[in-house]
Design an enzyme around this catalytic site. Structure first.
Site, short mmCIF file in Angstrom:
data_model
loop_
_atom_site.label_atom_id
_atom_site.label_comp_id
_atom_site.label_asym_id
_atom_site.label_seq_id
_atom_site.Cartn_x
_atom_site.Cartn_y
_atom_site.Cartn_z
N HIS A 27 -3.68 -12.62 -3.62
CA HIS A 27 -4.58 -12.68 -4.67
C HIS A 27 -4.37 -11.33 -5.48
O HIS A 27 -3.94 -10.38 -5.40
CB HIS A 27 -6.08 -12.51 -3.92
CG HIS A 27 -5.99 -11.34 -3.00
ND1 HIS A 27 -6.59 -10.19 -3.77
CD2 HIS A 27 -5.87 -11.04 -1.61
CE1 HIS A 27 -6.45 -9.15 -2.64
NE2 HIS A 27 -6.23 -9.71 -1.54
N ASN A 56 -9.93 -3.53 -3.57
CA ASN A 56 -8.57 -2.90 -3.60
C ASN A 56 -8.73 -1.75 -4.80
O ASN A 56 -8.07 -0.63 -4.86
CB ASN A 56 -7.65 -3.92 -4.54
CG ASN A 56 -7.09 -4.97 -3.51
OD1 ASN A 56 -7.13 -6.21 -3.92
ND2 ASN A 56 -7.15 -4.65 -2.10
N ARG A 103 -11.52 -14.03 -2.78
CA ARG A 103 -10.64 -13.55 -3.71
C ARG A 103 -9.15 -14.38 -3.82
O ARG A 103 -8.50 -14.49 -4.79
CB ARG A 103 -10.11 -12.12 -3.31
CG ARG A 103 -9.74 -12.02 -1.93
CD ARG A 103 -9.77 -10.48 -1.72
NE ARG A 103 -9.26 -10.00 -0.31
CZ ARG A 103 -9.87 -9.92 0.81
NH1 ARG A 103 -11.23 -10.42 0.93
NH2 ARG A 103 -9.48 -9.65 1.85
N GLU A 111 -7.09 -12.70 5.55
CA GLU A 111 -6.50 -11.41 5.60
C GLU A 111 -6.57 -11.14 7.09
O GLU A 111 -7.73 -11.28 7.68
CB GLU A 111 -7.24 -10.39 4.72
CG GLU A 111 -6.69 -8.99 4.85
CD GLU A 111 -5.14 -8.78 4.66
OE1 GLU A 111 -4.37 -9.45 5.44
OE2 GLU A 111 -4.65 -8.25 3.67
N HIS A 122 -3.28 -13.41 1.68
CA HIS A 122 -3.47 -11.97 1.48
C HIS A 122 -2.44 -11.19 1.90
O HIS A 122 -1.27 -11.79 2.29
CB HIS A 122 -4.65 -11.88 2.46
CG HIS A 122 -5.92 -12.65 2.28
ND1 HIS A 122 -6.97 -12.10 1.54
CD2 HIS A 122 -6.03 -13.85 2.38
CE1 HIS A 122 -7.93 -12.91 1.22
NE2 HIS A 122 -7.28 -14.08 1.80
O1 LIG Z 1 -7.58 -3.83 2.83
C1 LIG Z 1 -6.91 -4.72 3.09
O2 LIG Z 1 -7.31 -5.62 3.63
C2 LIG Z 1 -5.37 -4.58 2.92
C3 LIG Z 1 -4.92 -5.48 1.84
O3 LIG Z 1 -5.56 -4.90 0.64
O4 LIG Z 1 -5.17 -3.36 2.85
P1 LIG Z 1 -3.50 -2.94 3.50
O5 LIG Z 1 -2.53 -2.87 2.24
O6 LIG Z 1 -3.97 -1.55 4.00
O7 LIG Z 1 -2.99 -3.70 4.55
#
Ligand SMILES: O=C(O)[C@@H](CO)OP(=O)(O)O
Length: 326
Positions: free
Chosen positions: A80, A86, A129, A183, A253
């Site tokens: 996304h 983010n 998202r 995610e 994700h």
């Molecule tokens: O916060 C999150 O869900 C993920 C993706 O944005 O972060 P990370 O890159 O730390 O896995």
């Protein structure tokens, strides 16, 4: 390179008891019945063929549900676009936050980059998202079809979203939202600032939570746990569609896609720790002879190289050009 997650044989899927057997056209066993149920619903009283791309469909008169469409299919993966969390550098996981303006622009840009690559089916996570990204990307596609989210949360939702025109159905692309593509659940880190968390627990510890394969964040999912559901969903529901010849776009994700890429590229648990995905970047794979071939990120609709991926993609682009120039 060691194989961590093996490609498994595609298993057949049986109709569930709640769905009348007569509703099922004979189909290749590798076509997931659950998905076909959904497609059937959207087809309503139409021909009961799978949703076809008229450009790719060799003949509009043959019931396509009885034969494999093609022995090659494209698979596009898109993380996304940038989300509001983010932007704030917060752990997001399964918290359902929308895109920022930059994320919207990234999704549109991703759409331009894949605008000449065929898409017959779209899978997204259940999070907004990823859904926004898929929808915004499809606004740029040259096929000009309408992505339609299939609702199967209740019988009523299925019935009320029927499409009764075959012509309209042909001009649409089913979108299947699956929580399994969500995610990775970040547990007690969700909503915390990443930099502050690293200051509190140490950079090394936070890096292990974020990128290691086996170590879960506190009360959250490790990448391994995320892979158990995301890769299983891919194998059961998406790979059979590719084997049938349907071209698939997945909008999901960072971590659910890392686990799927680990499977596609046969990465080891060590190798996947250095795999990073940018927001809004489309990645193309070709599925042929039961193998996934990585083709990198399509650069853009004006670049000639994009159309040299395979003969089939070149033909698709040529048909689009002809149709749109008429
Ligand atoms: O916060 C999150 O869900 C993920 C993706 O944005 O972060 P990370 O890159 O730390 O896995």
């Amino acid at each position: 390179m060691a194989t961590v997650v093996c490609h498994q044989a595609i298993t057949s899927h049986r109709p569930s008891n709640s769905f009348k057997a007569s509703h099922f056209p004979k189909e290749p066993l590798n076509v997931p019945i659950k998905l076909r149920q959904k497609q059937f619903k959207i087809q309503a009283t139409a021909s009961q063929a799978p949703l076809l791309d008229p450009v790719l469909s060799p003949s509009k008169n043959i019931p396509q549900s009885y034969k494999k469409k093609s022995n090659e299919a494209s698979l596009i993966l898109i993380r996304h676009g940038e989300s509001l969390w983010n932007e704030k550098n917060l752990f997001t996981g399964c918290v359902d936050v929308p895109l920022t303006e930059k994320g919207i622009a990234e999704a549109i840009q991703a759409g331009k980059r894949i605008s000449n690559i065929p898409v017959d089916l779209i899978f997204t996570s259940s999070l907004i998202r990823a859904q926004m990204t898929a929808m915004l990307a499809m606004t740029q596609h040259r096929c000009k079809k309408v992505p339609i989210i299939l609702h199967d949360e209740s019988e009523k939702a299925q019935t009320w979203s029927h499409v009764f025109s075959e012509e309209t159905r042909k001009q649409s692309i089913p979108v299947i939202a699956a929580w399994q593509l969500n995610e990775r659940m970040y547990g007690e880190l969700q909503g915390l600032n990443k930099e502050e968390t690293a200051e509190r627990y140490g950079t090394q510890q936070v890096h292990e939570w974020r990128r290691s394969y086996h170590i879960p964040p506190p009360k959250g999912e490790s990448l391994e746990m995320c892979a158990e559901r995301a890769v299983a969903y891919f194998e059961d529901n998406i790979q059979p569609e590719l084997a049938f010849g349907n071209n698939v776009l997945i909008a999901a994700h960072g971590n659910s896609l890392r686990s799927i890429i680990m499977y596609l590229d046969k990465l080891t648990s060590q190798e996947v720790t250095s795999l990073e995905l940018s927001t809004g970047l489309p990645l193309l794979y070709i599925f042929k002879d039961r193998k996934f071939m990585r083709r990198g990120s399509p650069v853009g609709p004006t670049e000639a190289g994009v159309y040299a991926y395979t003969k089939r993609l070149a033909q698709y682009r040529q048909k689009l050009d002809e149709t749109l120039n008429q």
